[in-house]
Enzyme design. Sequence first.
Site, PDB file in Angstrom:
ATOM      1  N   GLU A 218     -23.992  23.821 -35.466  1.00 22.94           N
ATOM      2  CA  GLU A 218     -23.212  24.782 -34.827  1.00 22.94           C
ATOM      3  C   GLU A 218     -23.781  26.098 -34.619  1.00 22.94           C
ATOM      4  O   GLU A 218     -23.605  27.114 -34.998  1.00 22.94           O
ATOM      5  CB  GLU A 218     -21.948  24.843 -35.601  1.00 22.94           C
ATOM      6  CG  GLU A 218     -22.176  24.662 -37.223  1.00 22.94           C
ATOM      7  CD  GLU A 218     -22.428  26.037 -37.919  1.00 22.94           C
ATOM      8  OE1 GLU A 218     -23.058  27.025 -37.165  1.00 22.94           O
ATOM      9  OE2 GLU A 218     -22.084  26.220 -39.254  1.00 22.94           O
TER      10      GLU A 218
ATOM     11  N   HIS B 273     -29.136  24.086 -40.414  1.00 20.29           N
ATOM     12  CA  HIS B 273     -29.117  25.374 -39.799  1.00 20.29           C
ATOM     13  C   HIS B 273     -30.761  25.901 -39.948  1.00 20.29           C
ATOM     14  O   HIS B 273     -31.359  25.195 -40.468  1.00 20.29           O
ATOM     15  CB  HIS B 273     -28.644  26.672 -40.684  1.00 20.29           C
ATOM     16  CG  HIS B 273     -27.100  26.163 -40.957  1.00 20.29           C
ATOM     17  ND1 HIS B 273     -26.378  26.348 -40.023  1.00 20.29           N
ATOM     18  CD2 HIS B 273     -26.458  25.939 -41.999  1.00 20.29           C
ATOM     19  CE1 HIS B 273     -25.059  26.321 -40.369  1.00 20.29           C
ATOM     20  NE2 HIS B 273     -24.858  25.994 -41.786  1.00 20.29           N
TER      21      HIS B 273
END
Length: 370
Positions: free
Chosen positions: A305, A267
């Site tokens: 994601e 992330h």
Amino acid sequence: MSSSVQTQPQVHVPSESYAVASLLSRPEGCTYQVSYEVTTQTLYVEGHQERLEWLLVDDNSTLMLQWSQRSAPPFPALLAAIEGAFAFYPASVALRLQLPSVLHANLCAAGIAVQESHGELWVYAELIWQLPTLWLNSPPTRPYPQQPILENGKRHPRRPPRPSGTVYQRHIAWLDATLSFRVLDLELDLERFNRWMNDPVVAHFWEERGDLEQHRERLESTLQNPSVVPLIGCIDGEPFGYFETYWAKEDRIGAYYDTSDFDRGWHVLIGEAAFGGRPYVAAWLPSISHYLFLDDCRTQRLVIEPRVDNAKMLRNLAQCGYAHVKAFDFPHKRAMLGMQLREHFFNERCWVPQPSHPGSAPRPDPRFTP
């Protein structure tokens, strides 16, 4: 949690903007200044009270690096010269070496060079960029031993201890600066992390606004998780963003695709607006991928994601080699599964910004040029 960047432009940088005048190379913990004089085709490697000269010849079909002395050059200086050659000619996929024959066997055994059947020695960008010693501060001498364990109901390999300090450094030609990743230090980085998380742009994607104590607890929990390595990205030592890297097998994303034991994910948030432009994205996005592939040679895939409505991030990922595999639903968001393959990253040289013209092609492998 979601990936967020405060940048709108595309990530490619025009080729003329990343022409290299000089660079810092750090093979095996040594620091060298590498420069190139085009008119004399001389490449200089300076460091440790020595100044070594190489001939770097480009004849539009073959790029050749030649060491003219009888005695062998220092091994780290040779690595610095090879990195410099590819930096000065970023479209090249292969480099021919002319070196004392005493070096050939060791270079081939280390995967640095390949000796073809006709005796010529070649270095391939695809191979050299998988060499940890050029970019990792503490390169692994071998993969961490494999032992399956069961943890929180998930079976996965035991992970190595979390590193400390700076783990990755790379000179970025078009910034003329060093990009680095270091492991987050709770006391040093807490206030900065708190400020970044409360930035409206970051908070929109990460949804983790909070006070200092909340973020302390959050980071303490992260640092207690053996499957996560939190990193601070820096440009010339100045922090600009937070990168949370993890082993996908133990992460929530593992339930949404066929996860392999050594898949890694990450992330990101870019906390400093001054580092949000196109040249910076072209620096940190390929570099975090590069670091994760170098950290364990068994890692074949990287995953991410971001939210499906994060169009800027999705575009940046695609331009840096990530495939958009599928959209799927987490309990808290609809996400896009992005995936980068090791083979694709190194074969397509995804660490180099895309050329300004889509039709531009890299220099072909000279062995197969008619």
